[in-house]
Design an enzyme around this catalytic site. Structure first.
Site, PDB file in Angstrom:
ATOM      1  CD  GLU A 121      -3.143  -1.147   2.361  1.00  0.00           C
ATOM      2  OE1 GLU A 121      -3.910  -1.921   2.241  1.00  0.00           O
ATOM      3  OE2 GLU A 121      -2.811  -0.369   3.186  1.00  0.00           O
ATOM      4  CD  GLU A 169      -3.632  -5.808   4.417  1.00  0.00           C
ATOM      5  OE1 GLU A 169      -4.461  -4.857   4.587  1.00  0.00           O
ATOM      6  OE2 GLU A 169      -2.349  -5.413   4.476  1.00  0.00           O
TER       7      GLU A 169
END
Length: 478
Positions: A197, A382
């Site tokens: 991320e 995720e």
């Protein structure tokens, strides 16, 4: 990842599903049945070093930006820190056993850069690498694939003191670090993620100052994005060159969340497009297409040197996608990019963190990757939710909301796969209730409860539910 045409199409589909009475479940198989996944679909979980390891001052580990940030007054809820976290550093065997008992076949863990290179560069801390050696062997002994992620937010503080992700030199330092870790683990670990991320690191850590290292400003945010993109490209190229014949699969992990205009209003659409450019496309487009999004092209032109985009655009063997919810945007003059979050459609379910529950947004992301980005091999690296966990009559957490969240998102992904999306696996976020960054320990995403006083692990109902999903290689529709 939301062009005007795609938004209108997805909005119409969402409205149709709502009228049918239940979102993803309306498209699922008949009540009581099982929605199967392809043979070889990879089931597992993800964690990150600072959130679970603890042992921040043991065996030569250097301080990270999150050590500094969490110890600063008022930065983290309740003054929590990752000093102990879940004590995974000492209890990793117990945690690997939990994965194995659930039948998990992959574990994405992050390597703590300051544990391996306390100064970020230079002398290697052998004891730090030894820990990941032991962890890798423990996983393989239980038939679990190790999926190392080289950076999950815990930058060595020594490198932050040199500018961190605002210093272009870090691209070379990261590449050197990646080669160091791969040289130790690469004979056994075959799947490698570069970053986790990067847009989130830049937005919250270098733009809004809500995460470590607490830097603020639009220019800093964009520079941190570009430098991470550059470091990722350098590392991908270096590992590809070093990994010839070793069977490595190289990729990275991005947070991809559709950006929608609040209320579907035309007046809010430019804000949603700008935030889409910052959050999603500023990392995805240069990696896959070799360009920055049009909305930010002028900003990035000022940061980009000749050859940068060629370095950033690298072939990948997989793309890790982290998905939680859509982002509903509207104009906000005080926002970092003139945008701000607004309310999702009325009636949208929420998690305990007040995040919208929108599983069809995942299908939307997968469709966009298929239509506009060459349909790369995708692993959901995720997906999970925070809920207020309450102990039931059984003496453990009966987390039906979390089960429903996971089920609906898995069904959404399966529907996208029917339509051609190239999804290869699912790594739940996360195994353990952990240190949830600025939220400290008050948020619970884990399949396993962790007693903050004793560190005892107690599987929740969602753990057993997920174990059944893995065993049957399918998701129940109710």
């Amino acid at each position: 990842m939301m062009r005007r045409r795609t938004f209108l199409k997805a909005a119409a589909a969402t409205a149709t599903l709502a009228s049918m009475g239940g979102g993803v479940q309306a498209l699922a198989a008949p009540k009581g049945s099982l929605r199967g996944f392809p043979d070889g679909f990879l089931w597992g979980c993800s964690t990150s070093a600072y959130q679970i390891e603890g042992a921040v001052a043991e065996d030569g580990r250097g301080p990270s930006v999150w050590d500094r940030f969490s110890h600063a007054y008022g930065r983290v809820a309740n003054g929590d820190t990752g000093d102990m976290a879940c004590d995974h550093y000492h209890r990793y065997q117990e945690d690997v056993d939990l994965m194995a008992k659930a039948g998990m076949r992959a574990y994405r863990f992050s390597v703590a850069w300051p544990r391996v290179l306390p100064e970020g560069t230079g002398a290697v801390n052998a004891k730090g690498l030894d820990f990941y050696d032991r962890l890798t062997d423990a996983l393989l002994a239980r038939n679990i694939e190790p999926w190392p992620c080289l950076f999950h937010w815990d930058l060595p503080q020594a490198l932050q003191d040199k500018g961190g992700w605002l210093n272009r030199d870090i691209a070379g330092w990261f590449s050197d670090y990646a080669l160091t870790v791969a040289a130790r683990l690469g004979d056994r670990a075959k799947s490698w993620a570069m970053l986790n991320e990067p847009s989130v690191v830049a937005i919250f850590g270098y733009g809004m100052g809500l995460h470590a290292p607490g830097v603020t400003g639009r220019t800093h945010c964009l520079k941190a994005i570009h430098t991470q993109n550059l470091a990722q490209g350098r590392a991908l190229a270096a590992l590809r060159a070093a990994g010839g014949g070793k069977g490595w699969k190289l990729g990275t992990v991005l947070s991809l969340q559709p950006s929608w205009p609040v209320g579907g209003l035309d007046a809010n659409y430019p804000a949603s497009q700008m935030w889409d450019a910052v959050w999603n496309r500023a990392c995805l487009d240069p990696l896959i297409k070799g360009v920055y999004p049009e909305e930010l092209a002028a900003d990035f032109a000022a940061l980009t040197k000749p050859g940068d985009l060629e370095t950033i655009r690298q072939p990948i063997d997989f793309l890790g996608v982290n998905y939680y919810s859509r982002m509903h945007q509207q104009p906000d003059p005080q926002g970092l990019f003139g945008t701000g979050y607004g309310s999702p459609p009325e009636g949208t379910r929420r998690t305990a963190m007040d995040w919208p529950v929108e599983p069809d947004g995942l299908a939307e992301i997968l469709a966009e990757l298929q239509e506009s980005y060459g349909n790369p091999p995708v692993y959901i690296t995720e997906n999970g939710a925070d809920y207020v966990d309450e102990v039931g009559p059984s003496g453990r957490v009966e987390d039906r909301d979390r089960i429903a969240y996971l089920r609906d998102h898995m069904l959404a992904a399966r529907k996208a796969m029917d339509d051609g999306a190239n999804v290869r696996g699912w790594l739940v976020w996360t195994l353990l209730d952990n240190f949830e960054w600025a939220e400290g320990y008050r948020r619970h995403f884990g399949l396993v409860q962790v007693d903050r006083k004793t560190m005892a692990r107690t599987p929740k109902a969602s753990y057993d539910w997920y174990a059944k999903v893995i065993r049957k290689n399918g998701v129940p529709t109710v």
